[in-house]
Scaffold this motif. Structure first.
Motif, mmCIF file in Angstrom:
data_model
loop_
_atom_site.group_PDB
_atom_site.id
_atom_site.type_symbol
_atom_site.label_atom_id
_atom_site.label_comp_id
_atom_site.label_asym_id
_atom_site.label_seq_id
_atom_site.Cartn_x
_atom_site.Cartn_y
_atom_site.Cartn_z
ATOM 1 N N GLY A 163 -0.049 -2.902 -4.838
ATOM 2 C CA GLY A 163 0.010 -2.775 -3.392
ATOM 3 C C GLY A 163 1.443 -2.673 -2.935
ATOM 4 O O GLY A 163 2.363 -2.588 -3.738
ATOM 5 N N THR A 164 1.616 -2.709 -1.674
ATOM 6 C CA THR A 164 2.953 -2.611 -1.129
ATOM 7 C C THR A 164 3.317 -3.892 -0.401
ATOM 8 O O THR A 164 2.461 -4.639 0.055
ATOM 9 N N PHE A 165 4.575 -4.144 -0.329
ATOM 10 C CA PHE A 165 5.111 -5.289 0.394
ATOM 11 C C PHE A 165 6.200 -4.756 1.305
ATOM 12 O O PHE A 165 7.243 -4.339 0.834
ATOM 13 N N GLN A 166 5.912 -4.693 2.577
ATOM 14 C CA GLN A 166 6.854 -4.172 3.564
ATOM 15 C C GLN A 166 7.360 -2.782 3.173
ATOM 16 O O GLN A 166 8.550 -2.503 3.197
ATOM 17 N N GLY A 167 6.421 -1.911 2.750
ATOM 18 C CA GLY A 167 6.781 -0.539 2.406
ATOM 19 C C GLY A 167 7.434 -0.379 1.057
ATOM 20 O O GLY A 167 7.893 0.695 0.712
ATOM 21 N N LYS A 168 7.488 -1.434 0.270
ATOM 22 C CA LYS A 168 8.114 -1.358 -1.050
ATOM 23 C C LYS A 168 7.045 -1.500 -2.122
ATOM 24 O O LYS A 168 5.873 -1.588 -1.843
ATOM 25 N N TYR A 169 7.462 -1.559 -3.360
ATOM 26 C CA TYR A 169 6.533 -1.621 -4.476
ATOM 27 C C TYR A 169 6.063 -3.043 -4.762
ATOM 28 O O TYR A 169 6.633 -4.008 -4.278
ATOM 29 N N THR A 170 5.038 -3.149 -5.617
ATOM 30 C CA THR A 170 4.481 -4.444 -5.990
ATOM 31 C C THR A 170 5.569 -5.319 -6.592
ATOM 32 O O THR A 170 6.323 -4.883 -7.455
ATOM 33 N N ARG A 171 5.619 -6.561 -6.134
ATOM 34 C CA ARG A 171 6.623 -7.518 -6.613
ATOM 35 C C ARG A 171 5.952 -8.750 -7.183
ATOM 36 O O ARG A 171 4.882 -9.130 -6.749
ATOM 37 N N LEU A 172 6.632 -9.371 -8.147
ATOM 38 C CA LEU A 172 6.167 -10.616 -8.752
ATOM 39 C C LEU A 172 7.247 -11.663 -8.600
ATOM 40 O O LEU A 172 8.416 -11.391 -8.858
#
Length: 95
Positions: free
Chosen positions: A47-56
């Motif tokens: 998914g996206t987080f504030q228009g960015k890529y998936t983060r862990l």
């Protein structure tokens, strides 16, 4: 939990550890899993987080890692961090 995965992981999954966190990655599907307590695994939902890529969020420092860069470091760059001159080429696979 609905994202807990026990037996549904593909046969081609490759396991690795990053920041003391066990992870799994399927090169065929591009899906990733994160280890939970008691031997359970959770699918990392893309998914996206504030228009960015998936983060862990990994490790004790709470730093967020972009999943696509983490996979590139481990599998394409022999575990070495990507330099500022290296970029990750994104290819969308549609089945």
């Amino acid at each position: 939990m609905e994202n807990d995965v026990l037996l549904d992981m593909p046969a081609d999954i490759k396991f690795f550890t990053y920041c003391n966190t066990p992870l799994g990655y399927s090169p065929k599907t591009g899906m990733c899993w994160r280890s939970l307590k008691k031997g359970r695994w959770r699918l990392i939902t893309p998914g996206t987080f504030q228009g960015k890529y998936t983060r862990l969020r990994l490790g004790t420092n709470g730093y967020q890692y972009q999943l696509h860069r983490l996979i590139a470091e481990v599998f394409l760059n022999a575990g070495n961090p990507l330099t500022s001159k290296q970029d990750v080429d994104h290819i969308l696979h549609v089945d």
